[in-house]
Design a protein around this motif. Structure first.
Motif, short mmCIF file in Angstrom:
data_model
loop_
_atom_site.label_atom_id
_atom_site.label_comp_id
_atom_site.label_asym_id
_atom_site.label_seq_id
_atom_site.Cartn_x
_atom_site.Cartn_y
_atom_site.Cartn_z
N ALA A 1 0.83 -1.20 0.00
CA ALA A 1 0.00 0.00 0.00
C ALA A 1 0.87 1.26 0.00
O ALA A 1 0.57 2.24 -0.71
CB ALA A 1 -0.93 -0.01 1.21
N TRP A 2 1.93 1.26 0.78
CA TRP A 2 2.84 2.40 0.81
C TRP A 2 3.52 2.59 -0.56
O TRP A 2 3.63 3.71 -1.06
CB TRP A 2 3.91 2.21 1.88
CG TRP A 2 5.08 3.14 1.76
CD1 TRP A 2 6.33 2.85 1.30
CD2 TRP A 2 5.11 4.54 2.08
NE1 TRP A 2 7.13 3.95 1.30
CE2 TRP A 2 6.41 5.01 1.79
CE3 TRP A 2 4.16 5.43 2.59
CZ2 TRP A 2 6.78 6.33 1.98
CZ3 TRP A 2 4.54 6.76 2.78
CH2 TRP A 2 5.83 7.19 2.48
N GLU B 1 2.37 1.77 -3.45
CA GLU B 1 1.43 2.30 -4.42
C GLU B 1 1.04 3.74 -4.10
O GLU B 1 0.79 4.54 -5.01
CB GLU B 1 0.18 1.43 -4.47
CG GLU B 1 -0.62 1.56 -5.74
CD GLU B 1 0.20 1.29 -6.98
OE1 GLU B 1 -0.05 1.95 -8.00
OE2 GLU B 1 1.12 0.44 -6.93
N PHE B 2 0.99 4.08 -2.83
CA PHE B 2 0.69 5.46 -2.44
C PHE B 2 1.73 6.42 -3.00
O PHE B 2 1.41 7.54 -3.41
CB PHE B 2 0.63 5.58 -0.91
CG PHE B 2 0.57 7.00 -0.42
CD1 PHE B 2 -0.61 7.73 -0.48
CD2 PHE B 2 1.70 7.62 0.10
CE1 PHE B 2 -0.67 9.04 -0.06
CE2 PHE B 2 1.66 8.93 0.54
CZ PHE B 2 0.47 9.64 0.46
N CYS B 3 2.99 5.97 -3.06
CA CYS B 3 4.04 6.81 -3.62
C CYS B 3 3.80 7.06 -5.11
O CYS B 3 4.06 8.17 -5.61
CB CYS B 3 5.41 6.15 -3.40
SG CYS B 3 5.91 6.08 -1.67
N VAL C 1 0.81 7.15 -6.51
CA VAL C 1 -0.34 8.06 -6.56
C VAL C 1 0.10 9.49 -6.25
O VAL C 1 -0.32 10.45 -6.91
CB VAL C 1 -1.43 7.60 -5.58
CG1 VAL C 1 -2.54 8.64 -5.48
CG2 VAL C 1 -2.00 6.25 -6.01
N LEU C 2 0.95 9.64 -5.24
CA LEU C 2 1.43 10.96 -4.86
C LEU C 2 2.22 11.61 -6.00
O LEU C 2 2.03 12.80 -6.31
CB LEU C 2 2.30 10.86 -3.60
CG LEU C 2 2.86 12.17 -3.06
CD1 LEU C 2 1.73 13.10 -2.65
CD2 LEU C 2 3.79 11.91 -1.87
#
Length: 298
Positions: free
Chosen positions: A41-42, A44-46, A48-49
């Protein structure tokens, strides 16, 4: 499975990811599964950011055991070739984020004696996740970085195919290594399942390559029209083709900045005829792929 929506972004858990979580639960290592979920999740969050910072719209995120896929919408009025630098940066953000998290947790090993096993697992998971995703094959992050690098030299279509072959290579290595390890009782068959999954998704990337080419072709044409430039505007791009070549293969070499004419040259070097891009593209859309010679005879 849809896990929910965060600020308009739909979060989806891939079936294989859920299967892996279930297997971890059955063998009694569910806490490790949750840690793996956190690492992915982390990661993929990067992505997205980074995409949001570059002005891309994120409509959905699907999480896999080795990373994830962010469904992105490019900013309007831009072609694929103009976005390759952004795609590389967005793809690089995932592995960079995984390495950063691993680096941030490293001092714990120096400060605390007897670090728990779950912390070791989390630290190693981020390192492996980052390294694995740097492989230069689609659909991994490294494949997208590789495609962005190759696209400027070989074109988007060829760069995509090269990335697909890189994915196939990784799938073969994972599958063969898993089978050999299983025979010698060194590993299980998770690598084989992952290899099959990567092969399937890489094949999907390859199937979309022609559509990406045509979309970029027409976007560049439209962009010239908006600027008031005329196509052909007196500028013609000539191609020479053997009668046995397919229409789709010849069309990949069309220039979006000119009007394309194809000189059909036979084996004896004689000019058999001339085809316009309009004739070729209309035939592709209405009748499907055929050879240059067949179209010329019609």
């Amino acid at each position: 499975m849809r896990a929910g929506r965060i600020k308009g972004t739909e979060v989806i858990l891939n079936d294989y990811f859920l299967l892996l979580l279930g297997l971890y639960f059955l063998v009694g290592v569910f806490p490790q599964a949750l840690l793996l979920f956190t690492a992915v999740a982390w990661h993929e969050f990067c992505h997205v950011l980074a995409a949001s910072r570059r002005g891309w719209q994120v409509t959905g995120v699907e999480l896999f055991p080795f990373g994830g896929v962010a469904r992105l919408c490019r900013p309007g009025g831009r072609g694929f070739m103009e976005d390759v630098a952004d795609e590389a940066l967005i793809a690089l953000a995932g592995p960079a984020g995984s390495f950063l998290l691993a680096l941030a947790t490293s001092p714990v090993f120096l400060i605390i004696d007897g670090v728990p096993a779950w912390f070791h697992f989390f630290h190693q998971a981020n390192i492996i996740l980052g390294l694995f995703n740097l492989w230069p094959g689609l659909p991994l992050d490294g494949g997208r970085i590789f495609r962005a690098w190759q696209a400027r030299r070989a074109g988007l279509y060829r760069a995509t195919l090269a990335g697909v072959y890189g994915g196939y290579t990784l799938a073969f290595l994972l599958g063969a290594g898993s089978i050999i390890g299983f025979i010698y009782r060194l590993t299980d068959l998770q690598g084989l399942v992952l290899g099959l999954f990567i092969y399937y998704t890489a094949r999907q990337e390859g199937e979309t390559a022609p559509y990406m080419f045509w979309q970029d072709f027409w976007r560049q044409r439209a962009k010239r029209a908006i600027k008031g430039e005329q196509v052909p505007a007196g500028k013609i791009f000539w191609l020479a083709a053997d009668p046995g070549l397919t229409l789709a293969r010849v069309a990949r070499f069309f220039s979006p900045h000119s009007f394309n004419l194809v000189a059909v040259v036979g084996r004896e070097g004689r000019l058999e005829g001339i085809l316009t891009e309009t004739e070729i593209m209309q035939t592709l859309l209405e009748q499907g792929n055929s050879t240059i010679g067949e179209l010329l005879r019609k």
